[in-house]
Enzyme design. Structure first.
Site, PDB file in Angstrom:
ATOM      1  N   ILE A   1       0.832  -1.208   0.000  1.00 36.94           N
ATOM      2  CA  ILE A   1       0.000   0.000   0.000  1.00 36.94           C
ATOM      3  C   ILE A   1       0.868   1.259   0.000  1.00 36.94           C
ATOM      4  CG2 ILE A   1      -1.705   1.302   1.360  1.00 36.94           C
ATOM      5  CD1 ILE A   1      -2.834  -1.196  -0.052  1.00 36.94           C
TER       6      ILE A   1
ATOM      7  N   GLY B   1      -5.823  -2.197   8.335  1.00 38.37           N
ATOM      8  CA  GLY B   1      -5.342  -3.213   9.272  1.00 38.37           C
ATOM      9  C   GLY B   1      -5.281  -2.740  10.717  1.00 38.37           C
TER      10      GLY B   1
ATOM     11  N   SER C   1     -11.034  -0.756   4.685  1.00 38.19           N
ATOM     12  CA  SER C   1     -10.197  -1.754   4.003  1.00 38.19           C
ATOM     13  C   SER C   1     -10.513  -1.727   2.512  1.00 38.19           C
ATOM     14  CB  SER C   1     -10.479  -3.140   4.570  1.00 38.19           C
ATOM     15  OG  SER C   1     -11.773  -3.552   4.194  1.00 38.19           O
ATOM     16  N   CYS C   2      -9.744  -2.480   1.738  1.00 36.83           N
ATOM     17  CA  CYS C   2      -9.912  -2.436   0.283  1.00 36.83           C
ATOM     18  C   CYS C   2     -11.325  -2.826  -0.146  1.00 36.83           C
ATOM     19  CB  CYS C   2      -8.875  -3.317  -0.400  1.00 36.83           C
ATOM     20  SG  CYS C   2      -8.704  -4.949   0.342  1.00 36.83           S
ATOM     21  N   ASN C   3     -11.835  -3.952   0.371  1.00 35.53           N
ATOM     22  CA  ASN C   3     -13.189  -4.388   0.005  1.00 35.53           C
ATOM     23  C   ASN C   3     -14.230  -3.358   0.403  1.00 35.53           C
ATOM     24  OD1 ASN C   3     -13.417  -6.968  -1.309  1.00 35.53           O
ATOM     25  ND2 ASN C   3     -12.421  -7.843   0.492  1.00 35.53           N
TER      26      ASN C   3
ATOM     27  N   GLN D   1      -7.349  -4.933  -4.946  1.00 37.66           N
ATOM     28  CA  GLN D   1      -7.094  -4.710  -3.521  1.00 37.66           C
ATOM     29  C   GLN D   1      -5.865  -3.866  -3.223  1.00 37.66           C
ATOM     30  OE1 GLN D   1      -6.495  -7.693  -4.941  1.00 37.66           O
ATOM     31  NE2 GLN D   1      -4.469  -8.369  -4.301  1.00 37.66           N
TER      32      GLN D   1
HETATM   33  N1  LIG Z   1      -2.294  -5.498   0.790  1.00 36.21           N
HETATM   34  C1  LIG Z   1      -3.524  -5.080   0.550  1.00 36.21           C
HETATM   35  O1  LIG Z   1      -4.143  -5.528  -0.421  1.00 36.21           O
HETATM   36  C2  LIG Z   1      -4.178  -4.041   1.447  1.00 36.21           C
HETATM   37  C3  LIG Z   1      -5.326  -3.384   0.963  1.00 36.21           C
HETATM   38  C4  LIG Z   1      -5.909  -2.366   1.737  1.00 36.21           C
HETATM   39  C5  LIG Z   1      -5.376  -2.053   2.977  1.00 36.21           C
HETATM   40  N2  LIG Z   1      -4.273  -2.719   3.450  1.00 36.21           N
HETATM   41  C6  LIG Z   1      -3.752  -2.300   4.766  1.00 36.21           C
HETATM   42  O2  LIG Z   1      -2.614  -1.473   4.552  1.00 36.21           O
HETATM   43  C7  LIG Z   1      -1.682  -1.618   5.632  1.00 36.21           C
HETATM   44  C8  LIG Z   1      -0.345  -2.067   5.085  1.00 36.21           C
HETATM   45  O3  LIG Z   1      -0.488  -3.325   4.427  1.00 36.21           O
HETATM   46  P1  LIG Z   1       0.517  -3.795   3.272  1.00 36.21           P
HETATM   47  O4  LIG Z   1      -0.160  -4.945   2.577  1.00 36.21           O
HETATM   48  O5  LIG Z   1       0.982  -2.622   2.484  1.00 36.21           O
HETATM   49  O6  LIG Z   1       1.723  -4.381   4.166  1.00 36.21           O
HETATM   50  P2  LIG Z   1       3.233  -4.711   3.694  1.00 36.21           P
HETATM   51  O7  LIG Z   1       3.712  -5.772   4.602  1.00 36.21           O
HETATM   52  O8  LIG Z   1       3.284  -4.940   2.208  1.00 36.21           O
HETATM   53  O9  LIG Z   1       4.029  -3.341   3.977  1.00 36.21           O
HETATM   54  C9  LIG Z   1       4.327  -2.879   5.271  1.00 36.21           C
HETATM   55  C10 LIG Z   1       5.656  -2.128   5.225  1.00 36.21           C
HETATM   56  O10 LIG Z   1       5.877  -1.511   6.489  1.00 36.21           O
HETATM   57  C11 LIG Z   1       7.241  -1.687   6.853  1.00 36.21           C
HETATM   58  N3  LIG Z   1       7.373  -1.571   8.317  1.00 36.21           N
HETATM   59  C12 LIG Z   1       7.548  -2.547   9.236  1.00 36.21           C
HETATM   60  N4  LIG Z   1       7.608  -2.014  10.484  1.00 36.21           N
HETATM   61  C13 LIG Z   1       7.456  -0.663  10.327  1.00 36.21           C
HETATM   62  C14 LIG Z   1       7.427   0.430  11.242  1.00 36.21           C
HETATM   63  N5  LIG Z   1       7.576   0.264  12.564  1.00 36.21           N
HETATM   64  N6  LIG Z   1       7.229   1.684  10.739  1.00 36.21           N
HETATM   65  C15 LIG Z   1       7.087   1.897   9.418  1.00 36.21           C
HETATM   66  N7  LIG Z   1       7.110   0.882   8.511  1.00 36.21           N
HETATM   67  C16 LIG Z   1       7.301  -0.385   8.965  1.00 36.21           C
HETATM   68  C17 LIG Z   1       7.596  -3.070   6.284  1.00 36.21           C
HETATM   69  O11 LIG Z   1       9.007  -3.226   6.123  1.00 36.21           O
HETATM   70  C18 LIG Z   1       6.851  -3.043   4.931  1.00 36.21           C
HETATM   71  O12 LIG Z   1       7.636  -2.462   3.904  1.00 36.21           O
HETATM   72  C19 LIG Z   1      -2.332  -2.633   6.603  1.00 36.21           C
HETATM   73  O13 LIG Z   1      -3.072  -1.895   7.555  1.00 36.21           O
HETATM   74  C20 LIG Z   1      -3.275  -3.412   5.693  1.00 36.21           C
HETATM   75  O14 LIG Z   1      -4.338  -4.008   6.401  1.00 36.21           O
HETATM   76  C21 LIG Z   1      -3.652  -3.683   2.692  1.00 36.21           C
END
Ligand SMILES: NC(=O)c1ccc[n+]([C@@H]2O[C@H](COP(=O)([O-])OP(=O)(O)OC[C@H]3O[C@@H](n4cnc5c(N)ncnc54)[C@H](O)[C@@H]3O)[C@@H](O)[C@H]2O)c1
Length: 344
Positions: free
Chosen positions: A12, A112, A141-143, A301
């Site tokens: 994201i 999340g 969230s995405c959905n 998503q």
């Molecule tokens: N993946 C999806 O499809 C999606 C869709 C909508 C919302 N989300 C939400 O977005 C958020 C991030 O999800 P994601 O899929 O991008 O996760 P991800 O694991 O791909 O990315 C998270 C990033 O944060 C970094 N990180 C770890 N600890 C950290 C800290 N203390 N401070 C700053 N950065 C740190 C990690 O190294 C990683 O690069 C979550 O809340 C998730 O629920 C995800």
């Protein structure tokens, strides 16, 4: 110019950074992360278009070994911005919030995190005005983001009283390994949180639904059965969806057979990472059942929450005073809705 930082350059975060960079009334000051992940390595190979800051606990020697330059600490980044977009792993945002609060910096969190992390649970169309001036917002969230877009679209035009949904949920993002190699459907206890979230934001709509995880990565699929204040015909719904800048109406006969068609189409458009900001809605899926209207939507998503997050910045910093003007500004910079003139 509003100054924005992104914490967590993952699935994201990298898309949020790109989204902010495209808003001509915002400046992306930098991004922060913990480790030299694949995405950070790709950023380096792209010539570091965004400045990198390291969060506490990051092992600098690993960044040095990979010759990845960094500008400073997380605190340095927070000190330079008006608002942080926190896309760190679920639960970490709540900890980061303490740093934002100490520095007096606003923040937008992703799906999340617990709802309690924010003052306002936010959607750019459904409750923009609630976010006006708020210090902490949490995106749906995405959905839920895509679902609310479509229900709000009908609600504004005709009034909606209740909805029932079925979510066919992609099990992982492309590139993920942590869910294993799967070949099974898995059911969650009903009602699914997206329906509950919709009720939380659109308080006048009753919602319920079930969710089934499925071993695909190219998008979720949601069916919605909606009950309007008055009967919504197929034609009324189609007309409403076609007039929305973040909903792309497609037909099966044009080659949009399912989720993979959207991914293929986005790649053929040459969109970075095949990121689609809009949801897909099949014209062929819209049917009347008694007094209700039913339809099916595709949720990309990884990219669907980016526009509504830009809206959250606009609301929090009162850049525009209502949903119509806030979302319109975001849509302009993300080039959303251009396809509508070609749709017959
Ligand atoms: N993946 C999806 O499809 C999606 C869709 C909508 C919302 N989300 C939400 O977005 C958020 C991030 O999800 P994601 O899929 O991008 O996760 P991800 O694991 O791909 O990315 C998270 C990033 O944060 C970094 N990180 C770890 N600890 C950290 C800290 N203390 N401070 C700053 N950065 C740190 C990690 O190294 C990683 O690069 C979550 O809340 C998730 O629920 C995800």
């Amino acid at each position: 110019m509003v100054k924005v930082g992104v914490a967590g350059y993952g699935v994201i975060g990298q898309r949020l950074a790109d989204g902010v960079a495209r808003q001509k009334d915002m400046e992306l000051v930098g991004i922060a992360d913990l480790a030299p992940t694949i995405s950070i390595r790709a950023l380096k190979e792209k010539g570091m278009p965004y400045d990198l800051y390291l969060v506490d606990g990051a092992d600098k020697s690993k960044f040095d070994a990979a010759r990845i330059p960094y500008k400073g600490s997380f605190g340095d980044l927070i000190g330079k911005v008006d608002i942080m977009l926190d896309s760190s792993p679920g639960g970490v945002g709540a900890k980061n919030k303490e740093l934002y609060a100490k520095a007096g910096v606003k923040a937008v969190f992703q799906g999340g995190e617990q709802n309690s992390v924010a003052d306002v649970f936010f959607h750019g169309y459904a409750n923009y005005e609630k976010g006006l001036g708020a210090n902490y917002l949490k995106l749906t969230s995405c959905n839920t983001t895509g679902l609310i877009r479509s229900v709000d679209c009908l609600d504004r035009k005709f009034g909606i009283e209740r909805v029932a949904i079925t979510i066919v949920r992609r099990v992982a993002d492309p590139g993920d390994y942590h869910r294993g190699l799967t070949n099974a459907l898995q059911l969650e206890k009903a009602p699914t949180h997206q329906a509950v979230d919709l009720e939380t934001i659109m308080t006048h709509v009753k919602a319920t639904g079930i969710l089934v995880h499925t071993p695909v990565t190219h998008g979720h699929f949601i069916t919605v059965v909606a009950h309007g204040k008055k009967k919504i015909s197929r034609e009324m719904a189609l007309e409403a969806f076609k007039s929305h800048d973040r909903i792309r109406v497609v037909k099966i006969e044009d080659g949009f057979l399912g989720n993979a068609s959207f991914f293929r189409f986005a790649r053929d458009l040459g969109l970075p990472r095949a990121d689609m900001y809009e949801i897909g809605l099949w014209e062929d899926s819209i049917v009347e059942t008694g007094d209700d209207i039913m339809y099916g939507i595709h949720i990309p998503q990884e990219s669907v929450t980016i526009p509504e997050t830009m809206d959250a910045i606009r609301a929090s910093l009162k850049m525009q005073s209502d949903s119509a003007s806030g979302t319109a500004e975001t849509n302009k910079y993300l080039n959303l809705g251009y396809w509508r003139k070609d749709y017959k």
